[in-house]
Design a protein around this motif. Structure first.
Motif, short mmCIF file in Angstrom:
data_model
loop_
_atom_site.label_atom_id
_atom_site.label_comp_id
_atom_site.label_asym_id
_atom_site.label_seq_id
_atom_site.Cartn_x
_atom_site.Cartn_y
_atom_site.Cartn_z
N ALA A 118 45.34 -50.82 -24.70
CA ALA A 118 46.85 -51.02 -24.39
C ALA A 118 47.53 -49.87 -23.99
CB ALA A 118 47.39 -51.60 -25.71
N PHE A 119 46.80 -48.59 -24.57
CA PHE A 119 47.49 -47.51 -23.94
C PHE A 119 47.22 -47.13 -22.34
CE2 PHE A 119 47.62 -45.60 -28.28
CZ PHE A 119 48.53 -44.54 -28.13
N ILE A 120 46.16 -47.45 -21.91
CA ILE A 120 45.77 -47.46 -20.52
C ILE A 120 46.36 -48.56 -19.78
CG2 ILE A 120 44.09 -47.60 -18.74
CD1 ILE A 120 42.33 -46.74 -20.88
N ILE A 121 46.78 -49.69 -20.04
CA ILE A 121 47.40 -50.73 -19.26
C ILE A 121 48.80 -50.28 -19.17
CG2 ILE A 121 48.16 -53.03 -19.39
CD1 ILE A 121 45.37 -53.55 -20.46
N GLY A 122 49.34 -50.05 -20.47
CA GLY A 122 50.95 -49.46 -20.53
C GLY A 122 51.03 -48.31 -19.67
#
Length: 273
Positions: A118-122
């Motif tokens: 989720a960190f990366i996608i965000g």
């Protein structure tokens, strides 16, 4: 009281305060740092309630004059009534979806690898938001109507996914919906007050049997650390966005997420939370 436990409390308090209002996910950081400190048990969940509450109090203190004015003027002032209505409208989507799906989300997504993803996608979403042509139609939160607030509230509901970031979802969502950087950031701060107060009250009731007087020193240390760091962070962010965009936070999210995934896949860090 164990001095190392108090040190953990101070570290997690600072992590909560620094990340709650930046678009980098406080929940995600607490899961990851708590895992490294071996503090993600039931006792840790109760502690997170306290430091989250302290971070909210920091925003209330920073905006105490504005909040007091709204409360005093609410019975007779149209702008105060519109502001309060906007907060309530924006609060409802996340509150309703959280009530329906919080248990399933915690069971399946509250773990380091989903959080890192989720960190990366965000991070990539923030980069996309900053590279698009941003048309500002709302320059201050006084210009918002209930429809604008509802859009931001729907964006906030995405933050139910740990690692997404509540502030990130509301700020970047606000940019997509035509808010200026300052309006999106300030509305995110104000929206945090009912959202996090409600979440805190719910969790206090849910975990009330886990509160013990012997943990009071830990709560005090973590709460003070969270309050001070959150207060400083809010003031810094408002100055920062006057001359910068959110690209820095996007790259931080991507790099941090990749580090977590790499250490997990290689076995360098045994993530267990």
């Amino acid at each position: 009281m164990d001095i190392f436990l108090l040190l953990k409390a101070a570290i997690l308090g600072v992590v909560e305060g620094l990340t709650e209002f930046l678009p980098i996910s406080s929940t995600g950081h607490l899961i990851l740092v708590g895992d490294l400190l071996n503090f993600n048990d039931e006792r840790g969940k109760v502690f997170e309630i306290i430091i989250q509450f302290a971070a909210i109090l920091a925003v209330c203190w920073e905006y105490r004059t504005r909040i007091s004015a709204v409360i005093i003027d609410l019975p007779r002032s149209k702008p105060a009534q519109r502001f309060a209505t906007n907060l309530m409208v924006a609060f409802l989507p996340a509150a309703m979806l959280g009530f329906l799906f919080a248990k399933s989300i915690k069971a399946h997504l509250f773990a380091p690898v989903p959080v890192a993803s989720a960190f990366i996608i965000g991070g990539f979403i923030i980069l996309w938001a900053e590279r698009r042509d941003h048309q500002t139609t709302i320059h201050s939160i006084e210009d918002m109507n209930w429809r604008d607030a509802l859009k931001v509230g729907l964006a906030q509901s995405l933050a139910l996914i740990p690692g997404t970031s509540r502030s990130g979802a509301t700020i970047i969502g606000g940019l997509f919906f035509g808010l200026s950087r300052r309006a999106a950031t300030e509305f995110s701060f104000f929206l945090a007050i009912p959202t996090l107060f409600a979440a805190t009250l719910y969790e206090v009731v849910k975990y009330r049997d886990l509160f013990h007087a012997s943990d009071l020193p830990m709560f005090v240390v973590g709460g003070i650390a969270s309050f001070i760091s959150a207060f400083l962070c809010v003031r810094w962010l408002l100055r920062y966005i006057s001359n910068h965009d959110f690209t820095l936070f996007a790259w931080y999210r991507i790099v941090f997420g990749l580090i977590v995934l790499a250490t997990s896949w290689t076995g360098l860090v045994s993530w267990s939370a």
